[in-house]
Write a protein that holds these residues in place. Structure first.
Motif, short mmCIF file in Angstrom:
data_model
loop_
_atom_site.label_atom_id
_atom_site.label_comp_id
_atom_site.label_asym_id
_atom_site.label_seq_id
_atom_site.Cartn_x
_atom_site.Cartn_y
_atom_site.Cartn_z
N VAL A 96 62.07 -28.68 -70.70
CA VAL A 96 62.90 -29.46 -69.56
C VAL A 96 62.44 -27.59 -69.72
CG1 VAL A 96 65.49 -29.26 -68.30
CG2 VAL A 96 64.27 -30.91 -70.29
N VAL A 97 61.84 -27.73 -68.56
CA VAL A 97 61.71 -26.24 -67.27
C VAL A 97 62.38 -26.30 -66.07
CG1 VAL A 97 59.65 -24.88 -66.07
CG2 VAL A 97 59.41 -26.73 -68.74
N PRO A 98 62.93 -25.70 -66.19
CA PRO A 98 64.09 -25.41 -64.87
C PRO A 98 62.74 -24.58 -63.90
CG PRO A 98 64.93 -23.68 -66.15
CD PRO A 98 63.55 -24.42 -67.04
N VAL A 99 62.67 -24.68 -62.89
CA VAL A 99 61.18 -24.00 -61.85
C VAL A 99 62.46 -24.13 -60.33
CG1 VAL A 99 59.56 -24.48 -60.77
CG2 VAL A 99 59.58 -25.19 -63.41
N ASP A 100 62.21 -22.49 -60.15
CA ASP A 100 63.22 -22.33 -57.94
C ASP A 100 61.65 -22.83 -57.92
OD1 ASP A 100 64.59 -21.60 -56.24
OD2 ASP A 100 64.82 -19.46 -56.63
N LEU A 101 61.72 -24.11 -56.77
CA LEU A 101 60.28 -24.28 -55.91
C LEU A 101 60.38 -23.92 -54.34
CD1 LEU A 101 59.34 -27.55 -57.97
CD2 LEU A 101 58.54 -25.74 -57.88
N PRO A 102 59.56 -23.43 -53.93
CA PRO A 102 59.81 -23.52 -52.64
C PRO A 102 59.48 -24.41 -51.63
CG PRO A 102 57.77 -23.29 -52.77
CD PRO A 102 58.28 -22.85 -54.01
N ASP A 103 60.61 -24.25 -50.38
CA ASP A 103 60.98 -25.77 -48.79
C ASP A 103 59.16 -26.56 -49.19
OD1 ASP A 103 63.27 -24.73 -49.27
OD2 ASP A 103 62.52 -23.65 -47.51
N ASP A 104 58.19 -25.68 -49.19
CA ASP A 104 57.27 -26.49 -49.28
C ASP A 104 56.55 -26.81 -50.16
OD1 ASP A 104 55.94 -24.50 -50.17
OD2 ASP A 104 54.87 -24.00 -48.20
N TRP A 105 57.36 -27.34 -51.39
CA TRP A 105 56.42 -27.54 -52.46
C TRP A 105 56.06 -29.05 -52.22
CZ3 TRP A 105 56.96 -31.56 -56.20
CH2 TRP A 105 58.81 -31.50 -56.12
N ILE A 106 56.24 -29.82 -52.05
CA ILE A 106 56.08 -31.19 -51.31
C ILE A 106 54.73 -31.71 -50.82
CG2 ILE A 106 56.37 -33.68 -51.20
CD1 ILE A 106 59.31 -33.15 -52.78
N ALA A 107 54.65 -31.14 -49.79
CA ALA A 107 53.55 -30.93 -48.80
C ALA A 107 52.25 -30.03 -49.47
CB ALA A 107 53.51 -30.24 -47.36
N ARG A 108 52.46 -28.93 -50.44
CA ARG A 108 51.17 -28.46 -50.90
C ARG A 108 51.12 -29.43 -52.03
NH1 ARG A 108 53.32 -22.26 -52.19
NH2 ARG A 108 53.50 -21.46 -50.15
#
Length: 140
Positions: free
Chosen positions: A113-125
Motif C-alpha cells: 500500500v503506497v500513499p501518493v499525494d497526487l496533483p489535481d489533474d492526475w486523471i486527465a494526465r
C-alpha cells in the motif's frame, strides 16, 4: 509499437515524498503481436519492487473504465478479477491522500500500500497516457 522505441508509462503515480507506482509498456510481447510486455514498479523510501506484466487491448480499455470510476469519486481496481498482479486506487487513504494498492497474490503473495499525494489533474494526465499508448500500439 516497435520493440526498439522508448518505453511508455501507462500509469505514473508519484509525489514529492518519493512514493511512486508506475506501469510501463516496454515493447511487444515476443511472438504475440497483440500483446505488450510491461512492468509494475513500486518505489518508496522504504520499499522497492517490480513485477512483470502483459498488456493487451482489453486491459487498456479496462484501465480507461477505472479512470472513469476514479473521476466519479469512486475507488477502483484494475486487473482485480484476473490471475496475476492487480492495482487499486483508494481515493481517500488513511493519510488523507490517495493510496495505491499493488497485489501479487499469484506469485509472491505480497500486497503493498503506497500513499501518493497526487496533483489535481492526475486523471486527465492518465487519460493522455492511455491515449498515447493506445495510439502507439496496435496489433499487427
Amino acid at each position: 509499437m516497435p520493440d526498439d522505441i522508448t518505453p511508455l508509462d501507462l500509469i505514473l503515480l508519484a509525489d514529492e515524498e518519493g512514493n511512486t507506482v508506475r506501469v510501463t509498456a516496454l515493447g511487444r510481447y515476443p511472438g504475440q503481436a497483440d500483446m505488450l510486455t510491461a512492468e509494475i514498479v513500486v518505489e518508496t523510501p522504504f520499499v522497492r519492487g517490480r513485477l512483470d506484466l502483459a498488456l493487451w487491448g482489453s486491459r487498456l480499455e479496462q484501465w480507461g473504465r477505472v479512470l472513469d470510476r476514479l473521476e466519479a469519486g469512486e475507488d477502483a481496481g484494475w486487473m482485480t478479477v484476473e490471475s496475476g498482479p492487480s492495482l487499486s486506487v483508494r481515493l481517500r487513504g488513511e493519510r488523507d491522500c490517495p493510496e495505491v494498492v499493488v497485489e501479487d497474490v499469484t506469485t509472491s503473495m505480497v500486497t503493498v500500500v503506497v500513499p501518493v499525494d497526487l496533483p489535481d489533474d492526475w486523471i486527465a494526465r492518465h487519460r493522455e497516457r492511455l491515449a498515447t499508448l493506445s495510439a502507439a500500439w496496435a496489433p499487427e
